[in-house]
Design a protein around this motif. Structure first.
Motif, PDB file in Angstrom:
ATOM      1  N   GLY A  94      33.928 -42.535 -40.726  1.00  0.00           N
ATOM      2  CA  GLY A  94      34.585 -41.436 -41.436  1.00  0.00           C
ATOM      3  C   GLY A  94      33.641 -40.694 -42.364  1.00  0.00           C
ATOM      4  O   GLY A  94      33.623 -39.458 -42.393  1.00  0.00           O
ATOM      5  N   ILE A  95      32.843 -41.432 -43.108  1.00  0.00           N
ATOM      6  CA  ILE A  95      31.907 -40.786 -44.023  1.00  0.00           C
ATOM      7  C   ILE A  95      30.808 -40.079 -43.249  1.00  0.00           C
ATOM      8  O   ILE A  95      30.392 -38.956 -43.609  1.00  0.00           O
ATOM      9  N   ALA A  96      30.327 -40.696 -42.173  1.00  0.00           N
ATOM     10  CA  ALA A  96      29.303 -40.042 -41.357  1.00  0.00           C
ATOM     11  C   ALA A  96      29.830 -38.743 -40.745  1.00  0.00           C
ATOM     12  O   ALA A  96      29.117 -37.734 -40.675  1.00  0.00           O
ATOM     13  N   GLU A  97      31.098 -38.750 -40.324  1.00  0.00           N
ATOM     14  CA  GLU A  97      31.700 -37.539 -39.765  1.00  0.00           C
ATOM     15  C   GLU A  97      31.804 -36.442 -40.823  1.00  0.00           C
ATOM     16  O   GLU A  97      31.516 -35.262 -40.546  1.00  0.00           O
ATOM     17  N   ASP A  98      32.217 -36.805 -42.033  1.00  0.00           N
ATOM     18  CA  ASP A  98      32.294 -35.822 -43.115  1.00  0.00           C
ATOM     19  C   ASP A  98      30.925 -35.221 -43.412  1.00  0.00           C
ATOM     20  O   ASP A  98      30.806 -34.022 -43.713  1.00  0.00           O
ATOM     21  N   MET A  99      29.888 -36.060 -43.325  1.00  0.00           N
ATOM     22  CA  MET A  99      28.533 -35.575 -43.584  1.00  0.00           C
ATOM     23  C   MET A  99      28.087 -34.592 -42.508  1.00  0.00           C
ATOM     24  O   MET A  99      27.533 -33.529 -42.794  1.00  0.00           O
ATOM     25  N   THR A 100      28.332 -34.956 -41.233  1.00  0.00           N
ATOM     26  CA  THR A 100      27.843 -34.116 -40.134  1.00  0.00           C
ATOM     27  C   THR A 100      28.626 -32.811 -40.014  1.00  0.00           C
ATOM     28  O   THR A 100      28.078 -31.799 -39.565  1.00  0.00           O
TER      29      THR A 100
END
Length: 277
Positions: A94-100
């Protein structure tokens, strides 16, 4: 106003308020995409059914005869603990998706507390984990698991599980901030959990492991939480190991969870600040 001119809110009250706003955003996303919750429930339910009915009759706990009922009582604390720690993968992705997707950059442009993005996300994951535990406990009751030490001690056991899950969600936050894609975050969030959960007392007694491996399993934070929950649920099957972490499992579980939370929340916030500068 340019990004460099944005003033970030400071103070505990501002951080709590902004964290709650971010948490509500993530909780709404879970309700709009129920597949996230449904598929998150399927794996632990499958573990309960497979271990109880397929492997339970073949695994003997010292001091007992091999039976699926005895193994179910032994197993459930391990399944509960595995469920809360495996939520790390969701937090990482989830955090990686928000970053990308640039969502973090949009948050950065707002006058909000820097730490709120991470604390809000981890709190939302905690709420989802609590719901998953509730459903899993109902399934466990259906397959024969029982609580023998009263409601208050059982609530204490679930509190320990949620504390461990919340601590591990900060590990997931650090992983999500450190990789370049949600796919990589999911893999990185899971691969190290398998040895952690299996080199423990979750599925088999530690006494059945090779001698050189037993101290690692005894001092595993996962083992301490599992043993503490067995004691609080009244599910101890067979003798309790005389290793110090097992004799003081509640204390060791709390200390491990607080240490993990303190270290990885600090590392995650530090990583987040460097990532958005």
């Amino acid at each position: 106003m340019g990004q460099a001119q944005v003033r970030h809110r400071t103070g505990a009250a501002a951080t709590l308020h902004d964290s709650w706003v971010v948490a509500k955003r993530n909780l709404r996303r879970m309700t709009r995409i129920p597949e996230i919750v449904v598929f998150g429930l399927m794996q632990p339910v499958m573990f309960v059914l497979l271990f109880s009915f397929v492997m339970g009759g073949a695994i003997q706990i010292p001091g007992t005869t091999a039976s699926s009922d005895a193994y179910t009582q032994f197993l459930m604390a391990g399944i509960f603990a595995q469920t809360v720690t495996f939520a790390v993968a969701g937090a990482s992705a989830g955090i990686a998706e928000d970053m990308t997707k640039g969502l973090v950059d949009r948050f950065r442009s707002l006058p909000m507390a820097r730490a709120a993005v991470l604390t809000g996300r981890t709190f939302a994951d905690l709420v989802q984990t609590a719901f998953t535990l509730l459903v899993l406990a109902l399934v466990a009751l259906l397959v024969g698991w029982r609580i023998h030490e009263g409601v208050l001690k059982a609530l204490g056991a679930f509190a320990l599980l949620l504390l461990l899950g919340y601590a591990f969600s900060w590990i997931g936050a650090l992983i999500g901030l450190s990789v370049r894609s949600p796919e990589a975050a999911t893999s990185a969030g899971l691969i190290w959990l398998f040895p952690l959960t299996f080199i423990s007392n979750a599925f088999v007694p530690i006494s059945s492991m090779p001698g050189w491996l037993q101290p690692i399993a005894y001092w595993n934070p996962f083992s301490a939480t599992v043993q503490a929950c067995r004691n609080l649920f009244g599910n101890q099957v067979g003798p309790v190991d005389d290793a110090w972490p097992m004799q003081h499992a509640v204390l060791v579980s709390v200390v491990w969870s607080l240490v993990i939370m303190g270290v990885f929340s600090w590392l995650s916030v530090r990583k987040y600040r460097s990532a958005v500068q």
